[in-house]
Design an enzyme around this catalytic site. Structure first.
Site, PDB file in Angstrom:
ATOM      1  N   GLY A   1       3.142   4.572  -9.712  1.00  0.00           N
ATOM      2  CA  GLY A   1       3.657   3.213  -9.983  1.00  0.00           C
ATOM      3  C   GLY A   1       2.518   2.208 -10.021  1.00  0.00           C
ATOM      4  O   GLY A   1       1.627   2.249  -9.179  1.00  0.00           O
TER       5      GLY A   1
ATOM      6  N   VAL B   1     -15.883   0.146 -12.376  1.00  0.00           N
ATOM      7  CA  VAL B   1     -16.716   0.249 -13.585  1.00  0.00           C
ATOM      8  C   VAL B   1     -18.038  -0.489 -13.382  1.00  0.00           C
ATOM      9  O   VAL B   1     -19.121   0.069 -13.597  1.00  0.00           O
ATOM     10  CB  VAL B   1     -15.953  -0.300 -14.817  1.00  0.00           C
ATOM     11  CG1 VAL B   1     -16.883  -0.431 -16.022  1.00  0.00           C
ATOM     12  CG2 VAL B   1     -14.769   0.605 -15.148  1.00  0.00           C
TER      13      VAL B   1
ATOM     14  N   ASP C   1       4.088  -0.171  -1.876  1.00  0.00           N
ATOM     15  CA  ASP C   1       4.831   0.363  -0.721  1.00  0.00           C
ATOM     16  C   ASP C   1       4.084   0.261   0.607  1.00  0.00           C
ATOM     17  O   ASP C   1       4.695   0.361   1.666  1.00  0.00           O
ATOM     18  CB  ASP C   1       5.194   1.841  -0.962  1.00  0.00           C
ATOM     19  CG  ASP C   1       6.036   2.033  -2.212  1.00  0.00           C
ATOM     20  OD1 ASP C   1       6.698   1.061  -2.639  1.00  0.00           O
ATOM     21  OD2 ASP C   1       6.038   3.144  -2.769  1.00  0.00           O
TER      22      ASP C   1
ATOM     23  N   GLU D   1      18.282 -13.202   8.184  1.00  0.00           N
ATOM     24  CA  GLU D   1      19.064 -12.991   9.389  1.00  0.00           C
ATOM     25  C   GLU D   1      19.160 -11.527   9.782  1.00  0.00           C
ATOM     26  O   GLU D   1      19.645 -11.195  10.871  1.00  0.00           O
ATOM     27  CB  GLU D   1      20.474 -13.577   9.203  1.00  0.00           C
ATOM     28  CG  GLU D   1      20.537 -15.099   9.253  1.00  0.00           C
ATOM     29  CD  GLU D   1      19.980 -15.802   8.012  1.00  0.00           C
ATOM     30  OE1 GLU D   1      19.834 -15.146   6.965  1.00  0.00           O
ATOM     31  OE2 GLU D   1      19.678 -17.006   8.113  1.00  0.00           O
TER      32      GLU D   1
ATOM     33  N   GLU E   1      15.014  -0.206   0.045  1.00  0.00           N
ATOM     34  CA  GLU E   1      15.730   0.779  -0.787  1.00  0.00           C
ATOM     35  C   GLU E   1      15.861   2.133  -0.079  1.00  0.00           C
ATOM     36  O   GLU E   1      16.814   2.861  -0.321  1.00  0.00           O
ATOM     37  CB  GLU E   1      15.048   0.952  -2.148  1.00  0.00           C
ATOM     38  CG  GLU E   1      13.650   1.524  -2.078  1.00  0.00           C
ATOM     39  CD  GLU E   1      13.019   1.765  -3.454  1.00  0.00           C
ATOM     40  OE1 GLU E   1      13.720   1.722  -4.470  1.00  0.00           O
ATOM     41  OE2 GLU E   1      11.796   1.999  -3.483  1.00  0.00           O
TER      42      GLU E   1
HETATM   43  O1  F6P Z   1       5.910   3.442  -5.428  1.00  0.00           O
HETATM   44  C1  F6P Z   1       6.161   2.190  -5.995  1.00  0.00           C
HETATM   45  C2  F6P Z   1       7.620   2.079  -6.364  1.00  0.00           C
HETATM   46  O2  F6P Z   1       7.824   0.812  -6.949  1.00  0.00           O
HETATM   47  C3  F6P Z   1       8.605   2.306  -5.225  1.00  0.00           C
HETATM   48  O3  F6P Z   1       8.734   1.176  -4.391  1.00  0.00           O
HETATM   49  C4  F6P Z   1       9.857   2.648  -5.976  1.00  0.00           C
HETATM   50  O4  F6P Z   1      10.718   3.448  -5.194  1.00  0.00           O
HETATM   51  C5  F6P Z   1       9.325   3.443  -7.138  1.00  0.00           C
HETATM   52  O5  F6P Z   1       7.972   3.065  -7.318  1.00  0.00           O
HETATM   53  C6  F6P Z   1      10.068   3.253  -8.433  1.00  0.00           C
HETATM   54  O6  F6P Z   1       9.492   4.088  -9.367  1.00  0.00           O
HETATM   55  P1  F6P Z   1       9.783   4.050 -10.918  1.00  0.00           P
HETATM   56  O7  F6P Z   1       9.216   2.786 -11.460  1.00  0.00           O
HETATM   57  O8  F6P Z   1       9.099   5.269 -11.450  1.00  0.00           O
HETATM   58  O9  F6P Z   1      11.273   4.092 -11.047  1.00  0.00           O
END
Ligand code: F6P
Length: 321
Positions: A13, A26, A130, A190, A225
């Site tokens: 990601g 670089v 993350d 909260e 998540e």
């Molecule tokens: O690892 C970064 C992240 O944004 C996570 O927070 C998330 O679970 C995941 O990548 C989402 O991945 P993708 O963009 O491949 O759906």
């Protein structure tokens, strides 16, 4: 064998600040008279021989940009013997002596497994929203993601207060509650639900109802998540409290945007540190910053579970609610 030619790639990601890390790798490499090539789309580019020469100018004007100019991809093929063999063939073809991987936990897992088989020196630069790399304090991009999510939370606060509603806001983080904890604290939220800590939704609902009786009119509950889904939790809150609860999933907006000053400077410091480490003969390691010092951490440790020491922040959020 002395390092004369290196490759740089971004994989997994994207994270804001990756471009700063590319620029630093670089230019630091050129400064040491090394030849540098960039690999497009991370491990996929290694497999497909998508390699181009980089010079001082090829990283001009990118420091302020989110995403990655080298492009990135998820690449399950790199975790297979045939994918790794093809990547190794590309490395041999271009006479690459070592490479720098800018990415997160999955990227370092791939790099570690590749090193075990082919012994090509590799240094990781931790970049992921993350913040789940063990042995270092912060990954490049996580500060930007927290600030982006915070801006959204502040906006949600306006409507939550005006309409006297409960909001459940889902943030990214995969198995990590880092973003959730940081925005919940900084946003005066909260409640926070994170994978690192068990929670009882009925108890949360009870607190909301109690609060309402005391005159508390609006609530923002942040959910990582990895701990649950906002629409599902909002539905449960509706059912258990009879209050109107709305769900917001922030999603990929947290990954984009201008990197903050902190994400940029960390990227620039660690890009150079990675080149230095490679030239010094280090391998199979990530560079990072811990307690203000630049450190190297074995990939094996870097990819193991990071202890976020969540209790202090969770308790503070409770005290301040
Ligand atoms: O690892 C970064 C992240 O944004 C996570 O927070 C998330 O679970 C995941 O990548 C989402 O991945 P993708 O963009 O491949 O759906």
């Amino acid at each position: 064998m002395p390092i004369k030619k290196i490759a740089v790639l971004t994989t997994g990601g994207d994270a804001p600040g990756m471009n700063g890390a590319i620029r630093s790798v670089v230019r630091s490499a050129i400064n040491k008279d090394l030849e540098v090539v960039g690999v497009s789309r991370g491990y996929l580019g290694l497999i497909n021989d998508d390699v181009k020469a980089m010079d001082h100018r090829s990283v001009s004007g990118i420091i302020n940009l989110g995403g990655t100019v080298l492009k990135t991809a998820r690449c399950p093929e790199f975790h297979t013997p045939s994918g790794q063999r093809r990547a190794y063939e590309t490395i041999q073809k271009h006479r690459i002596d070592g490479f720098i991987v800018i990415g997160g936990n999955g990227s370092f897992t791939g790099a570690h497994s590749f090193y075990k088989k082919y012994k090509v020196p590799c240094i990781g630069v931790p970049a992921s929203i993350d913040n789940d790399i063990n042995g270092i304090d912060v990954t490049i991009g996580s500060d930007t993601a927290v600030n982006t999510a915070l801006l959204a939370i502040d906006n949600i606060r306006d409507t939550a207060t005006s309409m006297e509603r409960v909001f459940v806001v889902e943030v990214m983080g995969r198995g990590s509650g880092f973003i959730a904890l940081q925005v919940a604290l900084a946003g005066g939220c909260e409640g926070v639900l994170i994978p690192e800590q068990k929670f009882d939704l009925e108890k949360v609902c009870h607190e909301i109802v109690e609060g309402n009786l005391r005159g508390k009119i609006s609530w923002i509950i942040v959910v990582a998540e990895g701990a649950g889904s906002a629409p599902e939790i909002a539905k449960q809150i509706n059912r258990l409290t009879s209050l109107e609860a709305r769900a917001v999933v922030l999603g990929h907006i947290q990954r984009g945007g201008r990197p903050t000053a902190y994400s940029r400077s960390l990227a620039l410091i660690l890009g150079k540190a990675a080149v230095d480490a490679l030239v010094q003969g280090q391998k199979d390691k990530a560079v990072g910053s811990q307690n203000g010092e630049i450190v190297t951490v074995d990939f094996k440790r870097a990819i193991s579970k990071k202890d976020l020491k969540v209790n202090r922040l969770v308790n503070l959020i409770k005290v301040l609610t």
